[in-house]
Design an enzyme around this catalytic site. Sequence first.
Site, PDB file in Angstrom:
ATOM      1  N   ASP A 185      43.032  25.493  39.674  1.00 34.17           N
ATOM      2  CA  ASP A 185      43.922  24.399  39.238  1.00 34.17           C
ATOM      3  C   ASP A 185      44.966  24.885  38.252  1.00 34.17           C
ATOM      4  O   ASP A 185      45.871  24.116  37.876  1.00 34.17           O
ATOM      5  CB  ASP A 185      43.110  23.253  38.631  1.00 34.17           C
ATOM      6  CG  ASP A 185      42.238  23.688  37.473  1.00 34.17           C
ATOM      7  OD1 ASP A 185      41.336  24.501  37.705  1.00 34.17           O
ATOM      8  OD2 ASP A 185      42.447  23.221  36.332  1.00 34.17           O
ATOM      9  N   ASN A 186      44.870  26.146  37.829  1.00 37.96           N
ATOM     10  CA  ASN A 186      45.870  26.731  36.935  1.00 37.96           C
ATOM     11  C   ASN A 186      46.760  27.741  37.652  1.00 37.96           C
ATOM     12  O   ASN A 186      47.459  28.519  36.996  1.00 37.96           O
ATOM     13  CB  ASN A 186      45.196  27.424  35.748  1.00 37.96           C
ATOM     14  CG  ASN A 186      44.491  26.449  34.830  1.00 37.96           C
ATOM     15  OD1 ASN A 186      44.829  25.271  34.784  1.00 37.96           O
ATOM     16  ND2 ASN A 186      43.497  26.923  34.112  1.00 37.96           N
ATOM     17  N   ARG A 221      49.810  22.933  42.396  1.00 35.77           N
ATOM     18  CA  ARG A 221      48.875  24.036  42.172  1.00 35.77           C
ATOM     19  C   ARG A 221      48.067  24.332  43.434  1.00 35.77           C
ATOM     20  O   ARG A 221      48.047  23.520  44.365  1.00 35.77           O
ATOM     21  CB  ARG A 221      47.896  23.642  41.054  1.00 35.77           C
ATOM     22  CG  ARG A 221      48.596  23.205  39.781  1.00 35.77           C
ATOM     23  CD  ARG A 221      47.897  21.972  39.180  1.00 35.77           C
ATOM     24  NE  ARG A 221      48.675  21.453  38.051  1.00 35.77           N
ATOM     25  CZ  ARG A 221      48.596  21.936  36.818  1.00 35.77           C
ATOM     26  NH1 ARG A 221      47.747  22.897  36.547  1.00 35.77           N
ATOM     27  NH2 ARG A 221      49.353  21.458  35.866  1.00 35.77           N
ATOM     28  N   GLY A 277      45.062  15.464  33.201  1.00 36.24           N
ATOM     29  CA  GLY A 277      44.270  14.703  32.248  1.00 36.24           C
ATOM     30  C   GLY A 277      44.949  14.469  30.928  1.00 36.24           C
ATOM     31  O   GLY A 277      44.526  13.596  30.152  1.00 36.24           O
ATOM     32  N   ARG A 278      45.990  15.229  30.637  1.00 36.78           N
ATOM     33  CA  ARG A 278      46.742  15.013  29.388  1.00 36.78           C
ATOM     34  C   ARG A 278      48.220  15.329  29.592  1.00 36.78           C
ATOM     35  O   ARG A 278      48.901  15.731  28.650  1.00 36.78           O
ATOM     36  CB  ARG A 278      46.165  15.862  28.261  1.00 36.78           C
ATOM     37  CG  ARG A 278      46.083  17.352  28.555  1.00 36.78           C
ATOM     38  CD  ARG A 278      45.632  18.121  27.330  1.00 36.78           C
ATOM     39  NE  ARG A 278      45.446  19.534  27.621  1.00 36.78           N
ATOM     40  CZ  ARG A 278      45.266  20.465  26.687  1.00 36.78           C
ATOM     41  NH1 ARG A 278      45.271  20.111  25.420  1.00 36.78           N
ATOM     42  NH2 ARG A 278      45.089  21.721  27.009  1.00 36.78           N
ATOM     43  N   LYS A 286      52.993  17.440  27.914  1.00 35.27           N
ATOM     44  CA  LYS A 286      51.586  17.846  27.840  1.00 35.27           C
ATOM     45  C   LYS A 286      51.025  17.428  26.481  1.00 35.27           C
ATOM     46  O   LYS A 286      51.530  17.853  25.436  1.00 35.27           O
ATOM     47  CB  LYS A 286      51.469  19.356  28.022  1.00 35.27           C
ATOM     48  CG  LYS A 286      50.032  19.865  28.042  1.00 35.27           C
ATOM     49  CD  LYS A 286      50.002  21.347  28.353  1.00 35.27           C
ATOM     50  CE  LYS A 286      48.579  21.893  28.382  1.00 35.27           C
ATOM     51  NZ  LYS A 286      48.547  23.341  28.696  1.00 35.27           N
ATOM     52  N   ARG A 316      57.326  20.676  28.878  1.00 38.39           N
ATOM     53  CA  ARG A 316      57.455  21.882  29.683  1.00 38.39           C
ATOM     54  C   ARG A 316      58.144  21.578  31.005  1.00 38.39           C
ATOM     55  O   ARG A 316      58.090  20.452  31.500  1.00 38.39           O
ATOM     56  CB  ARG A 316      56.106  22.551  29.905  1.00 38.39           C
ATOM     57  CG  ARG A 316      55.055  21.715  30.599  1.00 38.39           C
ATOM     58  CD  ARG A 316      53.746  22.471  30.667  1.00 38.39           C
ATOM     59  NE  ARG A 316      52.758  21.790  31.494  1.00 38.39           N
ATOM     60  CZ  ARG A 316      51.574  22.283  31.794  1.00 38.39           C
ATOM     61  NH1 ARG A 316      51.224  23.473  31.335  1.00 38.39           N
ATOM     62  NH2 ARG A 316      50.718  21.615  32.554  1.00 38.39           N
ATOM     63  N   ASP A 346      50.070  26.928  32.724  1.00 43.30           N
ATOM     64  CA  ASP A 346      48.971  26.476  31.860  1.00 43.30           C
ATOM     65  C   ASP A 346      48.542  27.551  30.865  1.00 43.30           C
ATOM     66  O   ASP A 346      47.578  28.283  31.081  1.00 43.30           O
ATOM     67  CB  ASP A 346      47.775  26.000  32.686  1.00 43.30           C
ATOM     68  CG  ASP A 346      48.021  24.644  33.317  1.00 43.30           C
ATOM     69  OD1 ASP A 346      48.904  23.921  32.835  1.00 43.30           O
ATOM     70  OD2 ASP A 346      47.349  24.310  34.308  1.00 43.30           O
ATOM     71  N   ASP A 389      40.576  12.732  25.254  1.00 43.59           N
ATOM     72  CA  ASP A 389      41.572  11.892  24.583  1.00 43.59           C
ATOM     73  C   ASP A 389      42.979  12.065  25.133  1.00 43.59           C
ATOM     74  O   ASP A 389      43.897  11.349  24.733  1.00 43.59           O
ATOM     75  CB  ASP A 389      41.561  12.140  23.072  1.00 43.59           C
ATOM     76  CG  ASP A 389      41.832  13.609  22.705  1.00 43.59           C
ATOM     77  OD1 ASP A 389      42.402  14.343  23.541  1.00 43.59           O
ATOM     78  OD2 ASP A 389      41.467  14.009  21.587  1.00 43.59           O
TER      79      ASP A 389
END
Length: 493
Positions: free
Chosen positions: A250-251, A181, A92-93, A111, A174, A260, A123
Amino acid sequence: MHTLETLPFDNAFARLPEAFYTRLPPEPLPAPYLVAASQEVAALIGLDAAEVARPEFAEVFAGNALLPGSEPLAAVYSGHQFGMWAGQLGDGRAHLLGEIATGSGWEVQLKGAGPTPYSRFADGRAVLRSSIREFLCSEAMAALGIPTTRALSVVGSDAPIRRETVETAAVVARLAPSFVRFGSFEHWSARNKPDELRALADYVIDRFRPACRAATNPYDALLRDVGRRTGELIARWQAVGFMHGVMNTDNMSILGLTLDYGPFGFMDAFDAGHICNHSDDHGRYSYQSQPQIGHWNLYALGRALAPLIGPAAAVQAAIEESYAPAFESHFMDLMRAKLGLAQALPGDEDFIGETFGLLQQQHPDYTLFFRQLGRLPAQVDDASRAQADAPVRDLLIDRAAGDAWLALWPARLGAEGRPDADRQAAMNAVNPKYILRNWIAESAIRSARAKDFSEVAAVLACLARPFDEQPENERFAAPPPQWATGLSVSCSS
């Protein structure tokens, strides 16, 4: 060594079917400036150290300029968040620029580089605070020998970003061999897409775990590999006192990396029930819960891979025969080393349990306890014992309460008869003096907000040598000062 323009891209993930991602460029960041960069990570991708000083460096790693050969994209995945199925998630970002084809290959991801189709009305940005925390902790974990994603740089901007308050924007670059994942597999399983599930599993096996291909069932072998690596990873977290803070599926990295960095924390005063994330209302991701959550997450992954592995009993066997044995064996080995024990002897499990009982009762600073323990002699006469043990006794709430344990420890050392000098050197090589305490990160963040990036650089340099005595950095070895006692981190971190 390469310039920015000659970095060789391969982009293996982008060769997967387009259902796995959305191709889109990062959103430019207004007036970017360099906050920090890791020369060690630059070397991993063969980037000449002088390139960091070029104005173009900040432009590239803010997402304002694309490098030749990069193919920016955002990956789709799903996952369980705080134990509940969250459905489709995704980058998402984050924008994956591509893979640098040097050495073993490193994917480069930005990221905070703007919204994607997976932003869920957010955002797509990151703030300076969280970006500095991720940058410093990625590199601190690597120096501690803990598998992790790496961080190349933080680029900031004065663009306002609203979180709990209005902050300024930043992008952290990164690196990892892969950002796949557990949730990447859950996504296709939940959608009943066996072809995509198999394609992703084949991608991971053929690119990163080719030895699994020789197994009778390569997908069973993959799950066992993930189970073993995840067990060893979490054992390392527990041994060093690290808390991830948000161990959603998801992490969780399919390669067994720490992935993450959000509301993470290192233990200060020991408390097995400590919750480092103040968004975690029920303590799901407390320190003592991390091994259990790793097990739970593997079952979520196992359910996703079941169409490729077979019956539930086979999935269960793959997990039970890999994760717990790896965690327990590795954790015991790590704790023996922290205590200066070179041999595995009967009764060690009980002794290590008694050690954690002392820690829970007395709440000493976890890092300082083991570091100071390495200074103590194994054998002294009774008259000198109290003075010899003072560095550890002084960390306890009730110094006398530690007497029983401080008698057991020399006795256990005596069963090996290792010379003190050898044992002390070995303990100092595994018990860090310097960790990224929240107050240290906060101090660097406050300076950076005032456009003074020297503290970020100083912390980075210190944490690159966590086991060394560094007289010039003695302040970074201290427990939290009074002003930092109220610091907390949340999912917005």
